[in-house]
Motif scaffolding. Sequence first.
Motif: not given
Length: 143
Positions: A81-87
């Motif tokens: 859960n270390h990375n998200y792409i935020s749109l």
Amino acid sequence: MNIHPYLNFDGQAEEAMNFYKKTLGGEFEGGINYFSEIPGMEISEEEKHRVMHITLKLSDEVKIMASDNMPSMGHQLTVGNHNYISLMPDSKEQGNKFFEGLSEGGKIEMPYEKAFWGAYFGSFTDKYGNGWMVNYTLKEGEE
């Protein structure tokens, strides 16, 4: 300065990027480069079809890049859960389209709905293990 998320996969980079392109639009910049294109490198048949590099260009400022790992080189993918792409979509409807499309087959953490900070927001992990956030900030007078 531009910041582009770079995603790593375990043999699913091409499939995942085609999935993201289907929902988000855009074009592949520079084509798809495979490990089989590296001169003089001896690799297994399975690894020859792994993606060395791919870029999905959504605009001049927004690109998503990706590659597959190479087990024969000691690479190991650890999904977390270390990375998200935020749109940040241009409308509530566009945000819903992105949320519904990209979350297909994944795990929804927060449904796309009105949030207390004056936005429509949702988050999920897609079917490839990547985290996404969709946040549309309401304009004055919007519900």
